[in-house]
Design a protein around this motif. Structure first.
Motif, PDB file in Angstrom:
ATOM      1  N   THR A  32     -20.244 -12.365  23.944  1.00 19.13           N
ATOM      2  CA  THR A  32     -19.546 -11.092  23.151  1.00 19.13           C
ATOM      3  C   THR A  32     -19.205 -11.395  21.868  1.00 19.13           C
ATOM      4  O   THR A  32     -18.572 -10.526  21.246  1.00 19.13           O
ATOM      5  CB  THR A  32     -18.350 -10.609  24.092  1.00 19.13           C
ATOM      6  N   GLY A  33     -19.435 -12.606  21.208  1.00 19.68           N
ATOM      7  CA  GLY A  33     -18.831 -12.905  19.751  1.00 19.68           C
ATOM      8  C   GLY A  33     -19.061 -14.287  19.668  1.00 19.68           C
ATOM      9  O   GLY A  33     -19.147 -15.268  20.443  1.00 19.68           O
ATOM     10  N   TYR A  34     -18.902 -14.871  18.383  1.00 20.12           N
ATOM     11  CA  TYR A  34     -18.588 -16.236  17.903  1.00 20.12           C
ATOM     12  C   TYR A  34     -17.377 -16.386  17.129  1.00 20.12           C
ATOM     13  O   TYR A  34     -17.140 -15.374  16.365  1.00 20.12           O
ATOM     14  CB  TYR A  34     -19.859 -16.666  16.974  1.00 20.12           C
ATOM     15  N   HIS A  35     -16.783 -17.390  17.289  1.00 21.13           N
ATOM     16  CA  HIS A  35     -15.582 -17.633  16.370  1.00 21.13           C
ATOM     17  C   HIS A  35     -15.321 -18.917  16.279  1.00 21.13           C
ATOM     18  O   HIS A  35     -15.659 -20.067  16.877  1.00 21.13           O
ATOM     19  CB  HIS A  35     -14.355 -17.265  17.424  1.00 21.13           C
ATOM     20  N   ALA A  36     -14.343 -19.322  15.239  1.00 22.85           N
ATOM     21  CA  ALA A  36     -14.128 -20.833  14.993  1.00 22.85           C
ATOM     22  C   ALA A  36     -12.799 -21.135  15.710  1.00 22.85           C
ATOM     23  O   ALA A  36     -12.003 -20.215  15.950  1.00 22.85           O
ATOM     24  CB  ALA A  36     -13.604 -20.629  13.367  1.00 22.85           C
ATOM     25  N   VAL A  37     -12.676 -22.360  16.361  1.00 19.72           N
ATOM     26  CA  VAL A  37     -11.652 -23.002  16.994  1.00 19.72           C
ATOM     27  C   VAL A  37     -10.785 -23.671  15.770  1.00 19.72           C
ATOM     28  O   VAL A  37     -11.340 -24.427  15.052  1.00 19.72           O
ATOM     29  CB  VAL A  37     -12.094 -23.740  18.009  1.00 19.72           C
ATOM     30  N   ILE A  92     -26.509 -20.721  26.867  1.00 22.42           N
ATOM     31  CA  ILE A  92     -25.339 -20.377  26.806  1.00 22.42           C
ATOM     32  C   ILE A  92     -24.360 -21.459  26.770  1.00 22.42           C
ATOM     33  O   ILE A  92     -23.402 -21.422  26.025  1.00 22.42           O
ATOM     34  CB  ILE A  92     -24.879 -19.464  28.174  1.00 22.42           C
ATOM     35  N   ALA A  93     -24.688 -22.422  27.666  1.00 25.74           N
ATOM     36  CA  ALA A  93     -23.883 -23.845  27.691  1.00 25.74           C
ATOM     37  C   ALA A  93     -24.056 -24.419  26.477  1.00 25.74           C
ATOM     38  O   ALA A  93     -22.891 -24.746  26.046  1.00 25.74           O
ATOM     39  CB  ALA A  93     -24.368 -24.527  28.982  1.00 25.74           C
ATOM     40  N   ALA A  94     -25.168 -24.507  25.905  1.00 31.09           N
ATOM     41  CA  ALA A  94     -25.563 -25.123  24.520  1.00 31.09           C
ATOM     42  C   ALA A  94     -24.612 -24.318  23.550  1.00 31.09           C
ATOM     43  O   ALA A  94     -24.096 -24.968  22.639  1.00 31.09           O
ATOM     44  CB  ALA A  94     -26.723 -25.155  24.060  1.00 31.09           C
ATOM     45  N   LEU A  95     -24.667 -23.207  23.447  1.00 26.92           N
ATOM     46  CA  LEU A  95     -23.558 -22.177  22.391  1.00 26.92           C
ATOM     47  C   LEU A  95     -22.449 -22.568  22.685  1.00 26.92           C
ATOM     48  O   LEU A  95     -21.451 -22.446  21.727  1.00 26.92           O
ATOM     49  CB  LEU A  95     -24.112 -20.877  22.662  1.00 26.92           C
ATOM     50  N   ARG A  96     -21.858 -22.497  23.963  1.00 21.56           N
ATOM     51  CA  ARG A  96     -20.466 -22.841  24.227  1.00 21.56           C
ATOM     52  C   ARG A  96     -19.825 -24.373  23.636  1.00 21.56           C
ATOM     53  O   ARG A  96     -18.923 -24.311  23.156  1.00 21.56           O
ATOM     54  CB  ARG A  96     -20.182 -22.734  25.554  1.00 21.56           C
ATOM     55  N   GLU A  97     -20.715 -25.382  23.705  1.00 21.05           N
ATOM     56  CA  GLU A  97     -20.561 -26.305  23.171  1.00 21.05           C
ATOM     57  C   GLU A  97     -20.568 -26.358  21.615  1.00 21.05           C
ATOM     58  O   GLU A  97     -19.887 -27.123  20.901  1.00 21.05           O
ATOM     59  CB  GLU A  97     -21.618 -27.495  23.668  1.00 21.05           C
TER      60      GLU A  97
END
Length: 154
Positions: free
Chosen positions: A48-53, A9-14
Motif C-alpha cells: 500500500t505504500g513506501y515510507h521513511a522510518v 514482500i519480506a525483502a521490501l519490508r526489510e
C-alpha cells in the motif's frame, strides 16, 4: 500470491529501497520479473505504500503514549475514528475488543502537549473517557513480520 511474492514482500519490508535487481538476486528472479510482481502486488493492494522510518526524538517528538478510548453508549465508531484521524499527533488507531473501543498511539514533544492532546480527545463527541499509558522507552517498533501465512511450528 505465492511463496516468491511473500519473499519479495519480506525483502521490501526489510529494505524498502532495494532495487529490482537486488530483489531479484534475493528471490532468484530477473529484475523485470520482480518489477512485474511488485506492480501486481501494488495494484492488488497488498503493498500500500513506501515510507521513511524516522526517529521521533530526532524530530522533536520525545513523548509517546498509548491511550485507551472509551466510547459513549451512543457513539458511532466511524465518526469517532474520523475525528481521531484529524489529530496530527495520533500516529496509529486500533479498533479493539474489550472495555475500550480504540487504542491510539500519540506522539508529542512534551508532557504539556500530551495534556493538551488529552483535552482535545475528551472533547470529541462519542468519547466518554480515556486511559493513558506513558511509554518510558521503546525496545522495538514497526518490526517486519517475516513469518509466512500457513507456516506452523512442529
Amino acid at each position: 500470491m505465492d511463496a516468491v511474492d511473500r519473499r519479495i514482500i519480506a525483502a521490501l519490508r526489510e529494505h524498502g529501497r532495494a532495487t529490482y535487481a537486488e530483489l531479484g538476486r534475493q528471490v532468484g528472479l530477473s529484475a523485470s520479473a520482480v518489477h512485474e510482481r511488485v506492480g501486481k502486488l501494488e495494484t492488488s493492494g497488498v503493498i500500500t505504500g513506501y515510507h521513511a522510518v524516522v526517529n521521533p526524538s530526532a524530530v522533536g517528538l520525545g513523548v509517546t503514549s498509548l491511550i485507551g478510548i472509551y466510547s459513549t453508549d451512543t457513539a458511532d465508531d466511524e465518526d469517532v475514528a474520523e475525528e481521531l484521524a484529524r489529530l496530527d499527533e495520533v500516529e496509529s488507531c486500533y479498533r479493539v475488543a474489550g472495555d475500550e473501543s480504540f487504542i491510539v498511539k500519540v506522539r508529542v514533544a512534551t508532557v504539556d502537549d500530551l495534556e493538551h492532546t488529552l483535552g482535545r480527545l475528551r472533547r470529541i463527541e462519542g468519547i466518554a473517557r480515556t486511559r493513558t499509558t506513558l511509554v518510558l522507552s521503546t525496545r522495538f517498533e514497526g518490526r517486519p513480520n517475516t513469518s509466512e501465512v500457513g507456516d506452523s511450528e512442529e
